[in-house]
Enzyme design. Structure first.
Site: not given
Ligand SMILES: Cc1cc2nc3c(=O)[nH]c(=O)nc-3n(C[C@H](O)[C@H](O)[C@H](O)COP(=O)(O)OP(=O)(O)OC[C@H]3O[C@@H](n4cnc5c(N)ncnc54)[C@H](O)[C@@H]3O)c2cc1C
Lengths: 393, 364
Positions: A147, A363, A230
């Site tokens: 972001s 989650e 955060e």
């Molecule tokens: C609008 C927005 C702004 C963001 N801004 C930033 C930013 O500024 N900087 C930054 O660094 N990141 C940012 N993010 C990233 C955000 O922190 C990650 O998207 C988030 O941590 C999830 O990681 P992922 O997208 O890789 O999903 P994944 O980790 O791949 O997850 C996929 C699915 O699996 C589930 N899952 C994963 N692990 C587990 C578990 N152990 N148990 C059960 N379910 C699980 C998740 O809940 C999800 O539903 C942003 C995300 C969004 C949507």
């Protein structure tokens, strides 16, 4: 100790010396920082006076009454909510002196280079490398979902400095200059049509060792401070009844009786109750912090708000009926901030989908509550004693 | 709304909680409660004596000048949390809260005497309005002729242990009736720990204590608002006990509580309990301070707390597996109380309907 009366006196002094009506916005904010009235709980000389955190409200109220400008906290949320407490906790004197003032004043926007294509919830699995060369670290890798990267001057960054140890132990925390030629920011368009976040490619970015935050290999611990802040920054805010997303939908309900149906009425009342209870929970958390008995409630607040925002905004689109079929604007913009109230219901519905993903998915937060609050056993782990380089990818 | 309700517990309230919990730990164990539900005396008179005469808790809401403790709804709420946590079979909510509040709305020497009796706990009172009626709901009144009452009232909670009944009559009066003078027929109750009964008045001599309408409204509002604290106690026990059990219980060579499907359900329940605490404290504080916001706070608390208590007890039963389905395990006491509570003093739906008027979200 600095008490409310003393803070009121200092605030009046600031206002007398820098009348808001005739002072440039930035100059006023700088003077406020220097007077220790920016975040009163910060140390002397760093925008604060070492006063109790709760007394900030006294200062804010006086300044608001006097029509003083604020530092637009929504625009600089990552800097204020996450970078600042981390720098305060782990930074050198020099880092604190150099970064905190322009951060707070809003001259410099920050972003967070944490998530990677291969490391989201499992953040510690990240692969962006930092290799030492003389007084510099050379960074190569890719970050994602960043972001505000397009408006940021600085970033908090975590990168792998030792692939030969288990994943949590080989990470180091840096401050990255976003104007470095090796930093390339590409917009990532979102469901809302706009691009609030980005992909960030890091190619031979040179970060001086002086911009390392905390010890080498201690980055995971430093990052915990960032992540904790955060989540805490979301709860504990004092909002009035109907102050959140339930506000606009209640207003529409009152003003446009022709849209009402019995089914929507039942759902609206249910969500109104839940929003009010969530507000009370936030208020209770705030009162606990004031009383110095912080509870675990903060971890739950974000979970609750994410679901509520999603349900309420979903109801709002339905309530609008024919209008709900429309959307204000699909143009790809690169906004400076997330504006929930300035946009229409369709935008609120789509953007709130991110509430259960950003800052830790729901989650993952449920796992945290279950393990840290309720003390339930953690999942069996297969990555604990394995060097990062040997993990299956 | 300029001032925020005080949602925390004071040190005195925590001390009160500890004292009540100690008493209940010693004198109100689950096996005893279950055994008692199958006996002729579903209530525990010894426990009632200890709570009322020993600790003075029946008189919390009554001013000191009238023989009570002069405390507030905040302290009562803490007592009710603990009673809920133990599904204690005591007429506390019905006598020390609802009947007491009804009398506090009345005047006169007879009222003062009755109030002092209730405050001491030596007399148990019951408002003769069906337990299912909410603060704005319709309640049945009996026929009155020359100071004699005639009629039948059903669903009266704790009538079986009451010494005095407060009966609304068609002439608009609230009458005090000696329990010995009426026929009280226990109904087979869903909730064994707070049974309901039919009250038959066949030309009973009664004393008018005041106007029924304001007294009943006041009593039911306090009952509904403070019931949320009992529901909080029920939910909190259900969550805590289930978490404890699932840390120990092993299947598939692991503690069952380590499976994420269950962890997430329990974390979700925790969040609901946290929210219920805020809602229940909000209602207790509003009642205690006489806030303008009391009607809204009570309706919000009931609309939220009732389904949470039921959800918590249902989850507790399910996650205890076959054990949860047995008569020996206390979880059924909690489920029955929680489900009955979800009807008591108005359903969540009735409280939401009330809110529609209170916060101007009118029906189509
Ligand atoms: C609008 C927005 C702004 C963001 N801004 C930033 C930013 O500024 N900087 C930054 O660094 N990141 C940012 N993010 C990233 C955000 O922190 C990650 O998207 C988030 O941590 C999830 O990681 P992922 O997208 O890789 O999903 P994944 O980790 O791949 O997850 C996929 C699915 O699996 C589930 N899952 C994963 N692990 C587990 C578990 N152990 N148990 C059960 N379910 C699980 C998740 O809940 C999800 O539903 C942003 C995300 C969004 C949507």
């Amino acid at each position: 100790m600095t008490d409310a009366a003393e803070l009121r006196r200092r605030t009046q002094e600031l206002l007398a010396a820098h009348p808001p009506a005739t002072t440039e916005r930035v100059d006023f904010l700088k003077a406020r920082f220097d007077a220790g009235l920016a975040w009163v709980h910060y140390p002397d000389g760093l925008g604060g006076l070492g006063a109790p955190r709760t007394l900030q409200a006294v200062v804010d109220a006086e300044l608001e009454a006097a029509g003083a400008p604020d530092n637009d906290p929504r625009r600089i949320g990552i800097g204020l909510g996450m970078a600042a407490p981390t720098i305060l906790g782990f930074g050198t004197e020099e880092q604190k002196r150099d970064f905190l003032r322009p951060l707070w004043v809003g001259e410099e926007v920050w972003c967070q280079l944490f998530s990677e294509p291969g490391a989201g919830s499992d953040l510690a699995a990240l692969g962006t490398r930092a290799v030492r060369e003389g007084d510099d670290w050379v960074i190569n890798g890719q970050k994602v979902w960043t972001s505000s990267a397009h408006v940021a001057r600085w970033a908090i960054l975590i990168a792998r400095t030792d692939p030969d140890v288990p994943k949590h132990r080989g990470i180091t925390y840096f401050i990255c200059d976003m104007t470095d030629p090796g930093v390339e920011v590409r917009p990532l368009r979102q469901v809302t049509g706009e691009a609030e976040f980005n992909e960030v490619f890091l190619t031979d970015v040179r970060i001086p060792d002086a911009h390392r935050l905390g010890e080498i290999g201690d980055g995971w611990r430093v990052a915990q401070t960032t992540l904790m802040n955060e989540r805490v920054s979301i709860g504990g805010m004092r909002i009035p009844r109907e102050g959140g997303m339930i506000g606009p939908v209640s207003k529409t309900w009152r003003e446009r009786p022709e849209l009402r149906t019995h089914d929507l009425h039942q759902r609206l009342l249910k969500l109104w109750v839940e929003a009010e209870v969530a507000r009370l929970s936030g208020e209770r958390l705030r009162q606990q912090l004031v009383a110095g008995q912080p509870g675990h409630e903060g971890s739950g607040m974000k979970l609750g708000f994410a679901r509520l925002n999603q349900e309420i905004s979903g109801l709002e689109v339905e309530l609008l009926g024919e209008e709900g079929l429309l959307y204000d604007d699909w143009t790809m913009r690169r906004p400076e901030l997330v504006d929930f109230t300035g946009r229409d219901a369709g935008y609120r519905y789509l953007r709130s989908k991110g509430n259960s993903i950003e800052g830790g998915t729901s989650e993952v937060l449920l796992n945290i509550v279950a393990e840290r609050v309720l003390g339930l056993p953690s999942e069996p782990r297969t990555d604990k004693d394995v060097a990062w380089k040997d993990l299956a990818r | 709304m300029s001032t925020q309700p005080d949602l925390l517990y004071s040190e005195e309230e925590e001390a009160l909680r500890a004292a009540v919990r100690d008493l209940l730990t010693d004198h109100c164990d689950a096996a005893g409660v279950i055994a008692r539900t199958e006996s002729d005396t579903p209530y525990d008179p010894e426990l009632w004596k200890a709570l009322s005469e020993g600790m003075g808790l029946a008189g919390l809401l009554v001013p000191e000048s009238q023989g009570g403790q002069g405390a507030t709804h905040r302290e009562v709420a803490v007592v009710l949390e603990e009673l809920g946590r133990a599904v204690a079979p005591l007429p506390y909510l019905t006598s020390a809260v609802v009947a007491t509040e009804a009398l506090l709305a009345c005047e006169g020497d007879e009222t003062a005497k009755l109030l002092a009796g209730l405050a001491s706990g030596r007399t148990v009172g019951a408002l003769a309005v069906a337990l299912s009626v909410g603060p704005g709901g319709h309640y049945k009144a009996v026929r009155s002729e020359d100071g004699f009452l005639y009629g039948e009232l059903t669903g009266i909670a704790d009538a079986a242990v009451a010494d005095v009944l407060l009966v609304p009559a068609e002439d608009g009066g609230l009458y005090a009736v000696d329990a010995d003078a009426v026929t009280i027929t226990p109904q087979v109750s869903f909730d064994l720990t707070r049974p309901v009964a039919t009250v038959t008045l066949d030309g009973v001599r009664a004393h008018r204590v005041g106007a029924a309408e304001p007294a009943v409204r006041r009593a039911l509002r306090a009952g509904a608002g403070l019931l949320a604290s009992e529901q909080l106690g029920l939910a909190d026990w259900s969550l805590t006990e289930t978490v404890r059990y699932l840390k120990e219980r092993k299947q598939f060579n692991r503690p069952v509580g380590g499976f994420q499907a269950l962890k997430h359900r329990l974390a979700q329940l925790w969040l609901e309990v946290v929210n219920t605490r805020a809602a229940a404290r909000g209602a207790a504080d509003a009642l205690a301070t006489g806030s303008d916001d009391t009607d809204v706070s009570v309706a919000v608390a009931q609309a939220y707390a009732a389904p949470v208590a039921v959800h918590a007890a249902e989850e507790a039963l399910q996650l205890h597996g076959g054990l949860g389905m047995t008569w020996e395990h206390p979880v059924h006491l909690y489920l029955k109380r929680a489900k009955a509570d979800s009807i008591a003093y108005g359903t969540a739906g009735a409280h939401r309907e009330a809110l529609a008027g209170l916060v101007d979200l009118q029906a189509p």
